[in-house]
Design a protein around this motif. Structure first.
Motif, PDB file in Angstrom:
ATOM      1  N   UNK A   1       0.948  -0.716  -0.188  1.00 19.70           N
ATOM      2  CA  UNK A   1       0.035   0.039  -0.141  1.00 19.70           C
ATOM      3  C   UNK A   1       0.662   1.108   0.411  1.00 19.70           C
ATOM      4  N   UNK A   2       1.045   2.412  -1.036  1.00 17.88           N
ATOM      5  CA  UNK A   2       1.238   3.148  -1.248  1.00 17.88           C
ATOM      6  C   UNK A   2       1.333   4.204   0.233  1.00 17.88           C
ATOM      7  N   UNK A   3       2.188   4.973   0.298  1.00 21.12           N
ATOM      8  CA  UNK A   3       2.588   5.885   1.887  1.00 21.12           C
ATOM      9  C   UNK A   3       1.438   6.811   2.051  1.00 21.12           C
ATOM     10  N   UNK A   4       1.279   7.620   0.838  1.00 21.63           N
ATOM     11  CA  UNK A   4       0.127   8.495   0.723  1.00 21.63           C
ATOM     12  C   UNK A   4      -1.202   8.044   1.596  1.00 21.63           C
ATOM     13  N   UNK A   5      -1.780   6.669   0.735  1.00 22.04           N
ATOM     14  CA  UNK A   5      -2.880   6.609   0.897  1.00 22.04           C
ATOM     15  C   UNK A   5      -3.073   5.371   2.604  1.00 22.04           C
ATOM     16  N   UNK A   6      -2.020   5.400   2.684  1.00 18.95           N
ATOM     17  CA  UNK A   6      -2.209   4.136   4.143  1.00 18.95           C
ATOM     18  C   UNK A   6      -2.589   5.522   4.745  1.00 18.95           C
ATOM     19  N   UNK A   7      -1.625   6.850   4.626  1.00 18.19           N
ATOM     20  CA  UNK A   7      -2.085   8.017   6.431  1.00 18.19           C
ATOM     21  C   UNK A   7      -3.309   8.590   6.157  1.00 18.19           C
ATOM     22  N   UNK A   8      -3.832   8.127   5.100  1.00 17.49           N
ATOM     23  CA  UNK A   8      -5.410   8.962   4.232  1.00 17.49           C
ATOM     24  C   UNK A   8      -6.447   7.795   5.263  1.00 17.49           C
ATOM     25  N   UNK A   9      -5.793   6.827   5.213  1.00 14.51           N
ATOM     26  CA  UNK A   9      -6.433   5.829   5.492  1.00 14.51           C
ATOM     27  C   UNK A   9      -6.816   5.422   6.922  1.00 14.51           C
ATOM     28  N   UNK A  10      -5.664   6.306   7.403  1.00 17.67           N
ATOM     29  CA  UNK A  10      -5.142   6.021   8.658  1.00 17.67           C
ATOM     30  C   UNK A  10      -5.746   7.084   9.273  1.00 17.67           C
ATOM     31  N   UNK A  11      -6.092   8.586   8.926  1.00 18.99           N
ATOM     32  CA  UNK A  11      -6.364   9.553   9.235  1.00 18.99           C
ATOM     33  C   UNK A  11      -7.864   9.579   9.678  1.00 18.99           C
ATOM     34  N   UNK A  12      -8.854   8.331   8.631  1.00 17.10           N
ATOM     35  CA  UNK A  12     -10.433   8.880   8.207  1.00 17.10           C
ATOM     36  C   UNK A  12     -10.319   7.103   9.487  1.00 17.10           C
ATOM     37  N   UNK A  13      -9.581   6.688   9.793  1.00 12.04           N
ATOM     38  CA  UNK A  13      -9.958   5.498  10.299  1.00 12.04           C
ATOM     39  C   UNK A  13     -10.152   6.001  11.983  1.00 12.04           C
ATOM     40  N   UNK A  14      -9.100   7.362  12.925  1.00 11.47           N
ATOM     41  CA  UNK A  14      -9.039   8.143  14.060  1.00 11.47           C
ATOM     42  C   UNK A  14     -10.022   8.946  13.577  1.00 11.47           C
ATOM     43  N   UNK A  15     -10.873   8.956  12.699  1.00 13.67           N
ATOM     44  CA  UNK A  15     -11.809  10.426  12.489  1.00 13.67           C
ATOM     45  C   UNK A  15     -13.344   9.270  13.503  1.00 13.67           C
ATOM     46  N   UNK A  16     -13.193   8.567  12.346  1.00 19.08           N
ATOM     47  CA  UNK A  16     -14.307   7.522  12.830  1.00 19.08           C
ATOM     48  C   UNK A  16     -14.346   7.169  14.922  1.00 19.08           C
ATOM     49  N   UNK A  17     -13.072   6.925  15.069  1.00 20.75           N
ATOM     50  CA  UNK A  17     -12.752   6.844  16.279  1.00 20.75           C
ATOM     51  C   UNK A  17     -12.997   7.227  17.027  1.00 20.75           C
ATOM     52  N   UNK A  18     -12.564   9.149  16.672  1.00 21.19           N
ATOM     53  CA  UNK A  18     -12.727   9.859  17.757  1.00 21.19           C
ATOM     54  C   UNK A  18     -14.052   9.905  17.757  1.00 21.19           C
ATOM     55  N   UNK A  19     -15.409   9.730  16.771  1.00 20.59           N
ATOM     56  CA  UNK A  19     -16.330  10.373  16.378  1.00 20.59           C
ATOM     57  C   UNK A  19     -17.589   9.639  17.533  1.00 20.59           C
ATOM     58  N   UNK A  20     -16.852   8.186  17.441  1.00 18.09           N
ATOM     59  CA  UNK A  20     -17.726   6.710  17.772  1.00 18.09           C
ATOM     60  C   UNK A  20     -16.990   7.762  19.684  1.00 18.09           C
ATOM     61  N   UNK A  21     -15.713   8.064  19.944  1.00 16.42           N
ATOM     62  CA  UNK A  21     -14.946   7.845  21.339  1.00 16.42           C
ATOM     63  C   UNK A  21     -16.355   9.059  21.914  1.00 16.42           C
ATOM     64  N   UNK A  22     -16.408  10.217  20.789  1.00 13.24           N
ATOM     65  CA  UNK A  22     -17.204  11.541  21.742  1.00 13.24           C
ATOM     66  C   UNK A  22     -18.396  11.069  21.694  1.00 13.24           C
ATOM     67  N   UNK A  23     -19.092   9.965  21.109  1.00 20.24           N
ATOM     68  CA  UNK A  23     -20.000   9.886  21.327  1.00 20.24           C
ATOM     69  C   UNK A  23     -20.381   8.808  22.580  1.00 20.24           C
ATOM     70  N   UNK A  24     -19.439   7.958  22.339  1.00 24.45           N
ATOM     71  CA  UNK A  24     -19.907   6.546  22.986  1.00 24.45           C
ATOM     72  C   UNK A  24     -18.915   6.697  24.393  1.00 24.45           C
TER      73      UNK A  24
END
Length: 123
Positions: A1-24
């Protein structure tokens, strides 16, 4: 996996996890572990350890936002007592993590999520 794509996917995962953390309230771990295993990909032990490390700053930020917004009152004495127990449990859990196989870790994690889901459905 390309490094830039991996960074974007990681940031998206972090955003979703942060939303879940804030809600739950620290529910982001239930998103982080499977996402880190599937999309990054990390092995099971690294995914669990990484999720644990990520949850502390997410939880602190969520608690600060709750406190500053005055929408929800944080029970700080309860935070203190639960944190003491959490420190002891965290030490025990971190030591157990090294001793469990990836298969057993996935089984226990799945059972934990299933029990939590059932309790929430019928509570």
């Amino acid at each position: 996996m390309k490094t830039s794509l991996k960074k974007h996917i990681t940031a998206i995962i972090g955003t979703v996890a942060g939303i879940a953390n804030g809600l739950f309230g620290a529910g982001g771990g239930t998103i982080l572990v499977p996402a880190l295993e599937r999309f990054i990909p990390l092995d099971t032990h690294k995914a669990h350890a990484t999720a644990l490390a990520v949850m502390l700053p997410l939880s602190i930020v969520s608690a600060v936002i709750y406190t500053l917004s005055n929408q929800v009152e944080v029970q700080w004495l309860t935070v203190l007592y639960v944190s003491v127990g959490g420190l002891v449990g965290g030490i025990i859990g971190a030591k157990l993590l090294k001793k469990l196989s990836a298969a057993w870790l996935n089984i226990l994690f799945g059972l934990f999520l299933a029990v939590g889901a059932i309790r929430m459905l019928f509570a």
